[in-house]
Design a protein around this motif. Structure first.
Motif, PDB file in Angstrom:
ATOM      1  N   GLY A   1       0.797  -1.227   0.000  1.00 42.40           N
ATOM      2  CA  GLY A   1       0.000   0.000   0.000  1.00 42.40           C
ATOM      3  C   GLY A   1       0.823   1.267   0.000  1.00 42.40           C
ATOM      4  N   GLY A   2       0.175   2.360   0.432  1.00 43.88           N
ATOM      5  CA  GLY A   2       0.729   3.700   0.233  1.00 43.88           C
ATOM      6  C   GLY A   2       1.299   4.358   1.472  1.00 43.88           C
ATOM      7  N   PHE A   3       1.356   5.704   1.432  1.00 46.05           N
ATOM      8  CA  PHE A   3       2.115   6.433   2.451  1.00 46.05           C
ATOM      9  C   PHE A   3       1.343   7.567   3.133  1.00 46.05           C
ATOM     10  CE2 PHE A   3       4.414   9.867  -0.397  1.00 46.05           C
ATOM     11  CZ  PHE A   3       3.191  10.339  -0.817  1.00 46.05           C
ATOM     12  N   GLY A   4       0.006   7.496   3.104  1.00 47.01           N
ATOM     13  CA  GLY A   4      -0.791   8.609   3.644  1.00 47.01           C
ATOM     14  C   GLY A   4      -0.464   8.987   5.077  1.00 47.01           C
TER      15      GLY A   4
ATOM     16  N   ALA B   1      -0.755   2.890   6.580  1.00 51.61           N
ATOM     17  CA  ALA B   1      -0.217   3.393   5.306  1.00 51.61           C
ATOM     18  C   ALA B   1       1.056   4.192   5.547  1.00 51.61           C
ATOM     19  CB  ALA B   1      -1.270   4.240   4.594  1.00 51.61           C
ATOM     20  N   THR B   2       2.169   3.481   5.815  1.00 51.46           N
ATOM     21  CA  THR B   2       3.403   4.150   6.229  1.00 51.46           C
ATOM     22  C   THR B   2       4.589   3.896   5.294  1.00 51.46           C
ATOM     23  OG1 THR B   2       3.824   2.286   7.705  1.00 51.46           O
ATOM     24  CG2 THR B   2       2.802   4.225   8.677  1.00 51.46           C
ATOM     25  N   ALA B   3       4.309   3.548   4.032  1.00 48.74           N
ATOM     26  CA  ALA B   3       5.361   3.470   2.997  1.00 48.74           C
ATOM     27  C   ALA B   3       6.356   2.329   3.201  1.00 48.74           C
ATOM     28  CB  ALA B   3       6.118   4.797   2.889  1.00 48.74           C
ATOM     29  N   ASP B   4       6.030   1.335   4.001  1.00 52.05           N
ATOM     30  CA  ASP B   4       6.999   0.272   4.312  1.00 52.05           C
ATOM     31  C   ASP B   4       7.539  -0.429   3.058  1.00 52.05           C
ATOM     32  OD1 ASP B   4       6.079   0.969   6.796  1.00 52.05           O
ATOM     33  OD2 ASP B   4       5.013  -0.902   7.156  1.00 52.05           O
TER      34      ASP B   4
END
Lengths: 558, 260
Positions: A285-288, A303-306
């Motif tokens: 997923g994303g980085f919101g 959503a932490t850009a892992d």
């Protein structure tokens, strides 16, 4: 509860202009749309993507020199949670599988199902619960050209036009080609699509569509997709093992540079373990939740850009990470709803955006990026925004117009979830406007992939919001649920084929790529205090942190 | 500390962390029995974070749709038990709360293709449904205001369609099953019925099946191939000139049918 007396006073100015605005709408007179030059100007000056402040060039890795939001650069320019020297592959508990899927949202679940259907044993490892993902939060729908007046050809034109013609063409072709296949797959899995009595899909327009192809399941389309996929994954316990609260913190590569598993971290026991695999799918997923440029977000807690960090360290380039989608209308009040998505449908039903004086300042159906920039300009430059009691800014979204234009009862019927979410705090959106401000919604960019969902690392596949290029610099509504299912399926199928064709099997897992990355960080003078992947955002107040005298934070985790 | 607003551009955005208005009243709330003074306007979720907890469980979408944060509470001096989602409920004075981020409820493993949309399918996979005592506790526990007992009763009658429709808003938080004296796994029963309904009761989309055939026969491969080779000017022209289906499109047909 409800608006403060001061805000109620301000709402009177909105009410004072409402009758005239309703009349104008009835006559079909709209606030003038911007010219292309005006759009360029407002975007250049106010859209966060175009601002120099808050962005900088990344110093290390495959995209060295590219400029991204600082919050994201800080995740890339960061040291691993665990130094490779401390990882003893002989000592850590290790399991083996054919395909390791990292991420338990729509893309990961689709990939796991396809890999299993193709005869592979699968481990699906996910940081939170299976199904904790932005997938469940997608309300509006999923696009697919299945009507007689439509075809993948027109879907393609809509997608690439919406992306300002920047999208990767082969990815758009894959997306639009597979869309009806995905609809049919979901239908056969028992998804409750909105249908006509004869079984025909009920379809609507979305922003930027030339044909009606927005399929839905009430106003919880993503949730319904996730429920069905999760249930199906769990119907295959012999083929798919689900590992929850198991966050991947590093990819593993063998001596030939092929992906061969991941180092995982049990968030609850804090113990590390290893899953070795013949192929790996990243679907994280994303980085919101990085709150890029300080924005509130519509995104899930996780959503932490892992996956971006893991893939980048493993050598995969990023595509389009300069581009972020801000949804123009996130809630700015009450405080409990801040960042909450207010669907485009509200404007579609006729609600105007107005400033503190009750004046319109922008056409309501500009592209999302332009609309967001115009709202920021109204608040920041023209100072015609409303300030909330806690100092947030916003403009009014005049929902009571909907009842006047479309008849009493429309708000409750068409916007049931929003109605309830505001009523809970004493705001009746049938009678009072909503205060809104742009909110961080979607990561347009991500890891670079091919149409077969391959990355540049052999054996490493990626799908969904963690990837970039499908949507170019702007994504249309209804194409994210499609993206995750189309590329999730492709990733699963191709990872399975790769795993089965790997003659000699992957070699011994190693973290040499992480060692090399650390050397780059050190050469670049990156401070030792920065740690990624983030895994969990930190909302501890500064006051509490000050009192946590013996707490040890590693990144945001303690 | 990326979860904090970036000071350089704070002027345009103010982050996600709750900002308290001046003079906010602090009220006593008991988190699993332990007293904290917390700002009265916060949701249970943000209040627990404000107290100093960092969630691993019991936190998900933070928007009322994922089912991660079911919470139960009583208010001191009142016998009644209340149910809700932590992300959607504002704290009250003297609230004594506990979260139930997980509750065991077994999901039956089945092959959808081998089932029919009948009461037998339900009864064979979830026989405990028949033990419902009609107490309605499940319905009272539902944070989504679903008439849970109504759909369980429908399932007992073999009414797959009604169970599917009544349960549609279910977020699978599990509060119903946590409270049930008959030990029913309501939300799994509902999931089974929704899938049976979508697969066997709703008529198949014939136009979709035809389109799938066309795609698999390669009908659009050439068109898409052509598009991927075009330069931006050509695409821009096609994009601007493409016919747009009107909102009210009853009987509408495009002039250009070459690419359909």
């Amino acid at each position: 509860m409800g608006y403060t007396p001061e805000m109620k006073e301000l709402i009177k100015r909105v009410e004072a202009t409402r009758a005239e605005r309703v009349e104008r709408t009835r006559r079909g007179e709209y606030f003038p749309a911007m010219t292309l030059d005006e759009r360029a100007e407002v975007l250049g000056r106010f859209h966060p993507d175009y601002k120099e402040a808050g962005r900088r060039a990344v110093k290390v890795g495959p995209n060295k020199g590219d400029v991204y939001p600082e919050e994201f650069v800080e995740q890339l320019e960061a040291y691993p949670r665990i130094h490779p020297d401390r990882v003893d592959f002989g000592a850590l508990p290790t399991s083996e599988t054919d395909v390791l899927v990292i991420g338990g949202g729509g893309a990961g679940s689709s990939a796991a199902l396809r890999a299993a259907e193709n005869g592979c044993r699968v481990v699906l490892a996910t940081k939170l619960r299976h199904g904790d993902a932005n997938t469940v939060m997608a309300e509006g729908g999923i696009q697919g050209a299945d009507q007689e007046v439509d075809s993948p050809y027109f879907h393609y034109l809509d997608v690439i036009g919406g992306g300002h013609f920047t999208n990767r063409p082969e990815l758009v072709a894959a997306l639009t080609h597979d869309a009806p296949l995905v609809m049919s797959w979901l239908e056969s899995l028992g998804m409750m699509f909105d249908k006509e009595p004869d079984g025909r899909m009920r379809v609507r327009h979305g922003g930027g569509t030339s044909r009606k192809r927005m399929h839905s399941a009430g106003d919880m389309t993503g949730s319904e997709i996730m429920r069905v996929l999760r249930d199906e994954v769990r119907n295959r316990p012999d083929a798919i093992e689900v590992m929850e609260f198991s966050a991947a913190v590093e990819l593993l590569k063998d001596a030939q540079g092929r992906a061969c598993g991941a180092l995982l971290y049990n968030l609850e026991t804090e113990a590390y373990f290893v899953v070795r695999a013949r192929a790996v799918v990243l679907a994280t997923g994303g980085f919101g939740r990085l709150h890029v440029q300080g924005f509130a977000t519509t995104n899930h807690y996780g959503a932490t850009a892992d996956g971006l960090v893991l893939g980048y360290r493993a050598g995969v380039s990023l595509d389009f990470m300069h581009s972020t989608q801000y949804h123009p209308t996130g809630a700015a009040f009450p405080e409990q709803n801040v960042g909450l998505l207010i669907t485009e449908k509200v404007r579609g039903l006729g609600a105007n955006l107005v400033n503190i004086d009750g004046e319109q300042f922008v056409f309501e159906r500009e592209p999302r990026d332009v609309e967001s920039a115009a709202i920021i300009r109204e608040c920041v430059e023209r100072a015609r925004g409303v300030t909330t009691p806690v100092g947030r800014l916003g403009v009014w979204l005049d929902s009571p117009m909907i009842e006047e234009l479309e008849g009493p009862g429309t708000v409750e019927r068409e916007l049931p979830a929003k109605f309830v979410q505001f009523m809970r705090y004493g705001i009746d959106i049938r009678k009072e406007p909503m205060l809104v401000y742009p909110t961080l919604h979607y990561q347009n960019g991500g890891l670079k992939i091919t149409a077969d969902a391959e990355t540049s690392v052999p054996g490493l596949f990626a799908a969904g919001e963690v990837t970039g290029g499908v949507h170019g610099e702007n994504r249309l509504m209804g194409n994210s649920l499609l993206d995750i299912t189309v590329f999730g399926r492709r990733a699963g199928t191709n990872a399975a084929a790769y795993a089965q064709n790997l003659e000699d099997g992957p070699g011994e897992p190693a973290l040499d790529h992480v060692r090399a990355f650390i050397a780059d960080l050190e050469a670049g003078g990156v401070g030792r205090d920065r740690i990624s992947p983030m895994l969990i955002p930190d909302y501890t107040t500064p006051e509490v942190r000050q009192r946590q005298l013996t707490a040890h934070y590693l990144g945001t985790l303690r | 500390m990326s979860a904090q607003p970036n000071e350089k551009v704070q002027v345009i955005a103010s982050g996600d962390r709750t900002i308290l208005p001046e003079g906010t009243r602090m009220i006593p709330v008991y988190i699993m029995g332990k007293k904290y003074l917390l700002p009265e306007t916060l949701t249970i979720q943000k209040a627990i974070e404000y107290a100093g907890y960092q969630f691993i469980r019991a936190c998900g979408c933070r928007g009322g749709i994922c089912g991660a944060c079911p919470t139960v509470w009583r208010v001191k001096g009142d016998y009644q038990l209340h149910f809700g989602l932590a992300c959607q409920t504002v704290i009250e004075e003297e609230m004594v709360l506990a979260q139930l981020p997980f509750f065991p409820a077994n999901k039956a493993v089945y092959d959808l293709e081998q089932l029919q949309a009948t009461g037998e399918a339900i009864a064979s996979l979830y026989p405990e449904v028949m033990k419902c005592v009609g107490c309605n506790t499940c319905t009272r526990a539902c944070p989504m205001d679903i008439d849970v007992m109504e759909y369980i009763n429908a399932a007992m009658r073999g009414d797959v369609a009604r169970t599917a429709r009544v349960s549609f808003d279910c977020i699978q938080c599990g509060l119903c099953s946590a409270r049930c004296p008959a030990q029913i796994a309501h939300y799994h029963v509902a999931q089974l019925c929704r899938r049976l309904y979508g697969r066997y009761v709703l008529p198949r989309a014939e136009h979709l099946a035809s389109r799938v055939d066309e795609i698999q026969a390669g009908k659009y491969d050439g068109f898409l191939e052509e598009l991927t080779r075009m330069d931006e000017d050509q695409l821009r022209k096609l994009y601007v000139e493409r016919e747009v289906e009107p909102l009210d499109s009853e009987g509408w047909e495009p002039g250009d049918k070459r690419y359909l």
